[in-house]
Design a protein around this motif. Structure first.
Motif, PDB file in Angstrom:
ATOM      1  N   LYS A  48       1.966 -16.776  -1.129  1.00 41.12           N
ATOM      2  CA  LYS A  48       1.439 -15.275  -1.721  1.00 41.12           C
ATOM      3  C   LYS A  48       1.476 -14.147  -0.488  1.00 41.12           C
ATOM      4  N   GLN A  49       1.411 -14.301   0.537  1.00 46.11           N
ATOM      5  CA  GLN A  49       1.609 -13.534   1.679  1.00 46.11           C
ATOM      6  C   GLN A  49       3.239 -12.914   1.755  1.00 46.11           C
ATOM      7  N   THR A  52       3.806 -10.897  -1.518  1.00 42.77           N
ATOM      8  CA  THR A  52       3.126  -9.575  -1.499  1.00 42.77           C
ATOM      9  C   THR A  52       3.817  -8.709  -0.504  1.00 42.77           C
ATOM     10  N   GLU A  53       4.032  -9.048   0.603  1.00 40.51           N
ATOM     11  CA  GLU A  53       4.705  -8.569   1.828  1.00 40.51           C
ATOM     12  C   GLU A  53       6.123  -7.675   1.157  1.00 40.51           C
ATOM     13  N   ASP A  55       6.840  -7.027  -1.939  1.00 39.46           N
ATOM     14  CA  ASP A  55       6.534  -6.418  -3.451  1.00 39.46           C
ATOM     15  C   ASP A  55       7.146  -7.309  -4.448  1.00 39.46           C
ATOM     16  N   ALA A  57       5.011  -9.493  -5.826  1.00 40.35           N
ATOM     17  CA  ALA A  57       3.856 -10.036  -6.480  1.00 40.35           C
ATOM     18  C   ALA A  57       2.894  -9.023  -5.936  1.00 40.35           C
ATOM     19  N   PRO A  58       1.652  -9.016  -6.850  1.00 46.93           N
ATOM     20  CA  PRO A  58       0.716  -8.026  -6.547  1.00 46.93           C
ATOM     21  C   PRO A  58      -0.193  -8.926  -5.713  1.00 46.93           C
ATOM     22  N   ALA A  59      -1.057  -7.856  -4.919  1.00 52.78           N
ATOM     23  CA  ALA A  59      -1.916  -8.430  -3.808  1.00 52.78           C
ATOM     24  C   ALA A  59      -3.000  -9.621  -4.430  1.00 52.78           C
ATOM     25  N   ASP A  60      -3.420  -9.511  -5.734  1.00 52.16           N
ATOM     26  CA  ASP A  60      -4.376 -10.118  -6.487  1.00 52.16           C
ATOM     27  C   ASP A  60      -3.847 -11.363  -7.028  1.00 52.16           C
ATOM     28  N   THR A  61      -2.673 -11.734  -6.985  1.00 60.69           N
ATOM     29  CA  THR A  61      -1.891 -12.984  -7.364  1.00 60.69           C
ATOM     30  C   THR A  61      -2.365 -14.146  -7.004  1.00 60.69           C
TER      31      THR A  61
END
Length: 198
Positions: A48-49, A52-53, A55, A57-61
């Motif tokens: 996830k990190q 998201t870093e 872009d 996936a959204p941070a709340d994925t």
């Protein structure tokens, strides 16, 4: 036996990774001396990190283990394609199929939507489709690299046991200063210990 370690945040990107997300992706696993493996996709939280870093996936994925497994699988297939290009060998049909499947799994055009402000276009990204979009983006970027003008510069790091790829600049064949220093030290040691000819 190798040990998988967390990815350090200080690991410099390999040359070309700033231009090609796919190069950054295939290098998200790194083999170090002593058989240690650093994997940025080792757990769902680490995956996830990483996503998201960049872009992807959204941070709340919410990332599940199955998502992590799918990303690692695509990474290995793309690594196989990179290795085939670097070695001048035919590509594995399984690796080609995996890349093409990832690229064709999602719509290529943003959908038309309408709200109180009027029409707009957006790519659908409910949680179950986020991974497919990330996989498609990474596979398409790898295809761009493999078929574009920078393909001839793609090479494997020349410092054993490093497993990263880079875009060669001049004579540089190392992904980092650390690997270059290690390769030079190995060559210097070999020269010092070589029997004198005479």
């Amino acid at each position: 036996m190798s040990e998988t370690l967390p990815a350090p945040s200080v690991l410099p990107p390999a040359p070309g990774a700033e231009d090609y997300l796919a190069l950054d992706f295939v290098n998200s696993v790194l083999t170090l001396p002593g058989g240690q493996v650093i994997d940025a996709l080792r757990t769902p939280e680490a995956t996830k990190q990483w996503l998201t870093e960049r872009d992807l996936a959204p941070a709340d994925t919410e990332v599940q283990e199955t998502c992590t497994v799918r990303l690692r699988s695509l990474r290995e297939h793309l690594r196989a394609l990179f290795a085939a290009l670097v070695a001048g060998l035919p590509a594995s049909p399984a690796a080609l199929s995996a890349a093409n499947d990832a690229m064709t799994r999602v719509p290529t055009a943003a959908r038309l939507h309408w709200n109180e402000h009027g029409p707009y276009r957006a790519v659908p990204c409910p949680t179950d489709e986020i991974l497919d979009h990330a996989l498609a983006t990474l596979a398409a970027n790898a295809a761009d690299l493999l078929t574009g003008p920078d393909a001839e510069r793609l090479t494997a790091c020349g410092s054993t046991p490093c497993s990263r790829y880079l875009l060669r600049h001049g004579r540089r064949h190392w992904c980092s200063t650390r690997c270059g220093d290690r390769a030079r030290a190995v060559r210097a040691y070999a020269r010092r210990t070589r029997p004198a000819s005479g």
